[in-house]
Write a protein that holds these residues in place. Structure first.
Motif, PDB file in Angstrom:
ATOM      1  N   VAL A 226       0.550  -1.172  -0.192  1.00  0.00           N
ATOM      2  CA  VAL A 226       0.067   0.068   0.041  1.00  0.00           C
ATOM      3  C   VAL A 226       0.779   0.684   0.230  1.00  0.00           C
ATOM      4  O   VAL A 226       0.359   2.545  -0.223  1.00  0.00           O
ATOM      5  N   ASP A 227       1.986   1.517   0.232  1.00  0.00           N
ATOM      6  CA  ASP A 227       2.730   2.323   0.708  1.00  0.00           C
ATOM      7  C   ASP A 227       3.529   3.444  -1.161  1.00  0.00           C
ATOM      8  O   ASP A 227       3.896   3.936  -0.983  1.00  0.00           O
ATOM      9  N   ASP A 228       3.563   1.874  -1.824  1.00  0.00           N
ATOM     10  CA  ASP A 228       3.835   1.790  -3.595  1.00  0.00           C
ATOM     11  C   ASP A 228       3.040   2.563  -4.366  1.00  0.00           C
ATOM     12  O   ASP A 228       1.893   1.294  -4.127  1.00  0.00           O
ATOM     13  N   PRO A 229       2.865   4.053  -4.850  1.00  0.00           N
ATOM     14  CA  PRO A 229       1.867   3.720  -5.441  1.00  0.00           C
ATOM     15  C   PRO A 229       1.637   2.689  -6.953  1.00  0.00           C
ATOM     16  O   PRO A 229      -0.034   2.376  -7.528  1.00  0.00           O
ATOM     17  N   LYS A 230       2.885   2.564  -7.649  1.00  0.00           N
ATOM     18  CA  LYS A 230       2.371   1.465  -8.482  1.00  0.00           C
ATOM     19  C   LYS A 230       1.180   0.408  -7.870  1.00  0.00           C
ATOM     20  O   LYS A 230       0.441   0.040  -9.554  1.00  0.00           O
ATOM     21  N   ILE A 231       2.318   0.173  -7.353  1.00  0.00           N
ATOM     22  CA  ILE A 231       1.583  -1.706  -6.225  1.00  0.00           C
ATOM     23  C   ILE A 231       0.646  -1.744  -6.577  1.00  0.00           C
ATOM     24  O   ILE A 231      -0.521  -2.152  -6.687  1.00  0.00           O
ATOM     25  N   LEU A 232       0.208  -0.420  -5.506  1.00  0.00           N
ATOM     26  CA  LEU A 232      -0.927  -0.124  -5.081  1.00  0.00           C
ATOM     27  C   LEU A 232      -1.948   0.306  -6.410  1.00  0.00           C
ATOM     28  O   LEU A 232      -3.413  -0.525  -5.799  1.00  0.00           O
ATOM     29  N   ARG A 233      -2.618   0.726  -7.133  1.00  0.00           N
ATOM     30  CA  ARG A 233      -2.849   0.816  -8.113  1.00  0.00           C
ATOM     31  C   ARG A 233      -3.317  -0.472  -8.681  1.00  0.00           C
ATOM     32  O   ARG A 233      -3.898  -0.681  -8.988  1.00  0.00           O
ATOM     33  N   SER A 234      -2.013  -1.265  -8.869  1.00  0.00           N
ATOM     34  CA  SER A 234      -2.067  -2.435 -10.054  1.00  0.00           C
ATOM     35  C   SER A 234      -3.362  -3.234  -9.846  1.00  0.00           C
ATOM     36  O   SER A 234      -3.960  -4.202  -9.773  1.00  0.00           O
ATOM     37  N   LEU A 235      -2.946  -3.365  -7.504  1.00  0.00           N
ATOM     38  CA  LEU A 235      -3.606  -4.131  -6.679  1.00  0.00           C
ATOM     39  C   LEU A 235      -5.589  -3.971  -6.716  1.00  0.00           C
ATOM     40  O   LEU A 235      -6.009  -4.327  -7.136  1.00  0.00           O
ATOM     41  N   LEU A 236      -4.828  -2.360  -7.120  1.00  0.00           N
ATOM     42  CA  LEU A 236      -6.921  -1.766  -6.790  1.00  0.00           C
ATOM     43  C   LEU A 236      -7.434  -2.333  -8.037  1.00  0.00           C
ATOM     44  O   LEU A 236      -8.523  -2.338  -8.994  1.00  0.00           O
ATOM     45  N   GLU A 237      -6.347  -1.709  -9.402  1.00  0.00           N
ATOM     46  CA  GLU A 237      -7.172  -2.094 -10.587  1.00  0.00           C
ATOM     47  C   GLU A 237      -7.502  -3.541 -10.916  1.00  0.00           C
ATOM     48  O   GLU A 237      -8.670  -4.131 -11.531  1.00  0.00           O
ATOM     49  N   THR A 238      -6.567  -4.283 -10.514  1.00  0.00           N
ATOM     50  CA  THR A 238      -7.014  -5.912 -10.070  1.00  0.00           C
ATOM     51  C   THR A 238      -8.282  -6.761  -9.275  1.00  0.00           C
ATOM     52  O   THR A 238      -9.402  -7.175  -9.489  1.00  0.00           O
ATOM     53  N   ALA A 239      -8.628  -5.627  -8.200  1.00  0.00           N
ATOM     54  CA  ALA A 239      -9.918  -5.595  -7.739  1.00  0.00           C
ATOM     55  C   ALA A 239     -11.156  -5.067  -8.245  1.00  0.00           C
ATOM     56  O   ALA A 239     -11.624  -5.393  -8.231  1.00  0.00           O
ATOM     57  N   ALA A 240     -10.629  -4.288  -9.123  1.00  0.00           N
ATOM     58  CA  ALA A 240     -11.972  -3.752  -9.352  1.00  0.00           C
ATOM     59  C   ALA A 240     -12.203  -4.609 -10.857  1.00  0.00           C
ATOM     60  O   ALA A 240     -13.436  -4.812 -11.120  1.00  0.00           O
ATOM     61  N   THR A 241     -10.884  -5.601 -11.496  1.00  0.00           N
ATOM     62  CA  THR A 241     -11.647  -6.585 -12.277  1.00  0.00           C
ATOM     63  C   THR A 241     -12.492  -7.570 -12.122  1.00  0.00           C
ATOM     64  O   THR A 241     -13.158  -7.856 -12.322  1.00  0.00           O
ATOM     65  N   ILE A 242     -11.891  -7.948 -10.892  1.00  0.00           N
ATOM     66  CA  ILE A 242     -12.324  -8.874 -10.182  1.00  0.00           C
ATOM     67  C   ILE A 242     -13.823  -8.197  -9.482  1.00  0.00           C
ATOM     68  O   ILE A 242     -15.084  -9.488  -9.563  1.00  0.00           O
ATOM     69  N   SER A 243     -14.013  -7.337  -9.070  1.00  0.00           N
ATOM     70  CA  SER A 243     -15.680  -7.019  -8.630  1.00  0.00           C
ATOM     71  C   SER A 243     -16.132  -6.905  -9.714  1.00  0.00           C
ATOM     72  O   SER A 243     -17.395  -6.946  -9.513  1.00  0.00           O
ATOM     73  N   LYS A 244     -16.581  -6.800 -11.124  1.00  0.00           N
ATOM     74  CA  LYS A 244     -16.966  -6.992 -12.001  1.00  0.00           C
ATOM     75  C   LYS A 244     -17.779  -8.775 -12.137  1.00  0.00           C
ATOM     76  O   LYS A 244     -18.949  -8.463 -12.957  1.00  0.00           O
ATOM     77  N   ARG A 245     -17.483  -9.495 -11.761  1.00  0.00           N
ATOM     78  CA  ARG A 245     -17.868 -10.789 -11.858  1.00  0.00           C
ATOM     79  C   ARG A 245     -18.302 -11.547 -10.589  1.00  0.00           C
ATOM     80  O   ARG A 245     -19.102 -12.338 -10.782  1.00  0.00           O
ATOM     81  N   THR A 246     -17.087 -10.847  -9.502  1.00  0.00           N
ATOM     82  CA  THR A 246     -17.955 -11.060  -7.968  1.00  0.00           C
ATOM     83  C   THR A 246     -18.128  -9.557  -7.184  1.00  0.00           C
ATOM     84  O   THR A 246     -16.969  -8.984  -6.920  1.00  0.00           O
ATOM     85  N   PRO A 247     -19.171  -9.428  -6.884  1.00  0.00           N
ATOM     86  CA  PRO A 247     -19.090  -8.409  -5.423  1.00  0.00           C
ATOM     87  C   PRO A 247     -18.112  -8.317  -5.114  1.00  0.00           C
ATOM     88  O   PRO A 247     -17.795  -9.279  -4.001  1.00  0.00           O
ATOM     89  N   LEU A 248     -17.278  -7.557  -4.337  1.00  0.00           N
ATOM     90  CA  LEU A 248     -16.012  -7.862  -3.437  1.00  0.00           C
ATOM     91  C   LEU A 248     -16.254  -6.249  -1.959  1.00  0.00           C
ATOM     92  O   LEU A 248     -16.802  -5.323  -2.259  1.00  0.00           O
ATOM     93  N   ILE A 249     -16.566  -6.916  -1.362  1.00  0.00           N
ATOM     94  CA  ILE A 249     -16.327  -5.845   0.073  1.00  0.00           C
ATOM     95  C   ILE A 249     -15.118  -5.698   0.639  1.00  0.00           C
ATOM     96  O   ILE A 249     -13.662  -6.529   0.026  1.00  0.00           O
ATOM     97  N   ARG A 262      -3.645   9.660  -0.729  1.00  0.00           N
ATOM     98  CA  ARG A 262      -2.296  10.205  -0.985  1.00  0.00           C
ATOM     99  C   ARG A 262      -2.279  10.198  -3.058  1.00  0.00           C
ATOM    100  O   ARG A 262      -1.755  10.971  -2.851  1.00  0.00           O
ATOM    101  N   PHE A 263      -2.293   9.212  -2.303  1.00  0.00           N
ATOM    102  CA  PHE A 263      -2.211   8.598  -3.945  1.00  0.00           C
ATOM    103  C   PHE A 263      -3.173   9.282  -5.287  1.00  0.00           C
ATOM    104  O   PHE A 263      -2.694   8.552  -6.199  1.00  0.00           O
ATOM    105  N   GLY A 264      -4.197   9.590  -5.112  1.00  0.00           N
ATOM    106  CA  GLY A 264      -5.680   9.612  -5.464  1.00  0.00           C
ATOM    107  C   GLY A 264      -6.169   8.064  -6.632  1.00  0.00           C
ATOM    108  O   GLY A 264      -6.060   8.899  -7.903  1.00  0.00           O
ATOM    109  N   LEU A 265      -6.644   7.679  -5.769  1.00  0.00           N
ATOM    110  CA  LEU A 265      -6.482   6.558  -6.617  1.00  0.00           C
ATOM    111  C   LEU A 265      -7.958   5.956  -6.124  1.00  0.00           C
ATOM    112  O   LEU A 265      -9.173   4.954  -7.060  1.00  0.00           O
ATOM    113  N   ALA A 266      -8.730   6.709  -5.529  1.00  0.00           N
ATOM    114  CA  ALA A 266     -10.425   6.089  -5.357  1.00  0.00           C
ATOM    115  C   ALA A 266     -11.025   6.444  -6.400  1.00  0.00           C
ATOM    116  O   ALA A 266     -11.827   5.298  -5.210  1.00  0.00           O
ATOM    117  N   HIS A 267     -10.543   6.803  -7.341  1.00  0.00           N
ATOM    118  CA  HIS A 267     -11.793   6.827  -8.070  1.00  0.00           C
ATOM    119  C   HIS A 267     -11.760   5.301  -9.011  1.00  0.00           C
ATOM    120  O   HIS A 267     -13.004   4.702  -9.502  1.00  0.00           O
TER     121      HIS A 267
END
Ligand code: UD1
Length: 385
Positions: A226-249, A262-267
């Motif tokens: 979570v402290d590296d913006p590139k890694i965090l972005r990539s993990l959140l994008e992967t989470a968003a992909t998964i959420s299209k198939r299975t709702p994600l909590i 801080r990294f402006g990734l909430a969108h």
């Protein structure tokens, strides 16, 4: 140097500091208090975690007595946090004069209190000893190695712990394989777990499970994720992909919430298929995990809890210090690569996830074994045979 009491009444000073300590300490304190002759139990809370959601909520849910001593250190750099715990723990030791200090897990409070105690000649007991990720970039790995080196009595959750400790020169007679106190707590509380329906209703999202696809859980808090913006972005994008198939909590650890902002990734998370929640209480998290189709996490404890619950776990790290969850349990170590994470997720969702079995001694009785062993050790003047 202060003298600890090596004769009855025995007194043990238990240390908690951060969220993952609380569920480990609850059954240990209960088992110690039930012994005959009595071991007097005192609790010190370092205050490493202090938010209601990270702290008080757990004490209440788990029925842990209020701490006898609060050190109120709060958050800061590793050096300052560890030093503050040490400075404030020393007078607490002088006041309580325990027969031994008991620490759990691998957080900064664990090593800080173990170090102060051992330098004052007070024996140290480490519960959850011997786990190794072999990744020294992980702050917890440093805490584990150092705490084990200065502990007098070491309790392990899985057999890999003994192998690791022997390799590091710890004498065999000091190591006791007792099982997993975190699973004691899980078994004790499973019937009280808060149902998923209550959690989504409280969040005003009754619609969340309407499509009957089940749901996935995500937790992230390791600095390496979570402290590296590139890694965090990539993990959140992967989470968003998964959420299209299975709702994600996604219950958000304060560190993770802060870095997403801080990294402006909430969108990346702004979809109806992702439910963001505050840090969950123990019974809420248990309810979420027990009925999930899959859990994606970088937590250590959740790897063990999902194994105990028989729920597939995808670990978003390159290693695990808990290999039994992979060898016998439901855990797969996926790392941070999106393609690999999605491939494992697909396997799990197609029903090819690991079935797993419950590891030895994850039977709800680990704390009883610890308490009995500590009492025997006290009676021998804190000498292991
Ligand atoms: C700590 C442990 C980690 C454990 C995790 C569980 C260490 C080195 N790390 O990491 O092993 O898995 O707890 O949560 O001990 N914060 C709050 N409120 C709180 C506590 C923390 O807002 O009650 C925020 C602060 O911004 C703080 C940050 O979270 O700086 C990190 O807290 P800290 O205790 O340093 O480490 P964790 O990441 O929680």
């Amino acid at each position: 140097m202060i003298q600890s009491s090596l004769t009855e009444p025995y007194r043990i000073l238990c240390v908690v500091g951060a969220r993952p300590n609380f569920m480990k300490m609850a059954p240990i304190m209960a088992a110690m208090s039930a012994l005959e002759p009595k071991i007097e139990v005192k609790l010190v809370h370092t205050g490493q975690h202090y938010d209601v959601a990270m702290n008080h909520q757990y004490f209440e849910a788990l029925g842990i007595p209020s701490p006898d001593i609060n050190l109120e250190v709060g958050s800061s750099s590793h050096a300052v946090q560890t030093a503050d715990v040490m400075r404030r723990f020393e007078p607490a030791l002088d006041e309580v004069k325990p027969t031994a200090v008991l620490v759990v897990g691998d957080v900064n409070s664990t090593i800080a209190c173990a170090l102060v105690a051992t330098k004052k000649g007070i024996p140290v007991i480490h519960v959850e000893a011997g786990l190794r990720s072999f990744d020294r970039a992980m702050p917890e790995e440093i805490n584990r190695v150092l705490t084990d080196q200065i502990s007098n009595l070491l309790f392990t959750t899985e057999e890999s712990g003994r192998d690791n400790l022997l390799r590091e020169g710890i004498a065999d007679h000091r190591i006791h394989f007792v099982g997993n106190v975190m699973i004691d707590t899980l078994r004790h509380n499973l019937a009280r777990a808060v149902p998923i329906s209550t959690i989504v209703a409280d969040a005003g999202r009754q619609d969340f499970l309407a499509l009957d696809k089940g749901y996935a859980i995500l937790t992230l808090h390791r600095p390496s994720n979570v402290d590296d913006p590139k890694i965090l972005r990539s993990l959140l994008e992967t989470a968003a992909t998964i959420s299209k198939r299975t709702p994600l909590i996604f219950p958000l650890h304060p560190r993770t919430r802060a870095t997403i902002e801080r990294f402006g990734l909430a969108h990346l998370l702004a979809t109806d298929q992702i439910l963001l929640l505050p840090p969950m209480g123990y019974l809420e998290m248990l309810g979420l995990m027990k009925d999930a189709r899959v859990v994606l996490t970088d937590s250590g404890g959740i790897q063990e809890e999902t194994t105990a619950l028989g729920v597939p776990c995808i670990t978003l790290r390159n290693n695990t210090e808990r290999p039994i969850t992979v060898d016998e349990g439901t855990n797969t170590v996926a790392g941070q690569d999106p393609a690999r994470i999605l491939a494992i997720y697909d396997e799990v969702m197609q029903g090819h996830g690991k079935a797993g079995r419950i590891p030895r001694f994850w039977d709800g009785k680990a704390a009883e074994r610890i308490a009995a062993s500590v009492l025997t050790w006290f009676k021998k003047g804190c000498q292991s045979q």
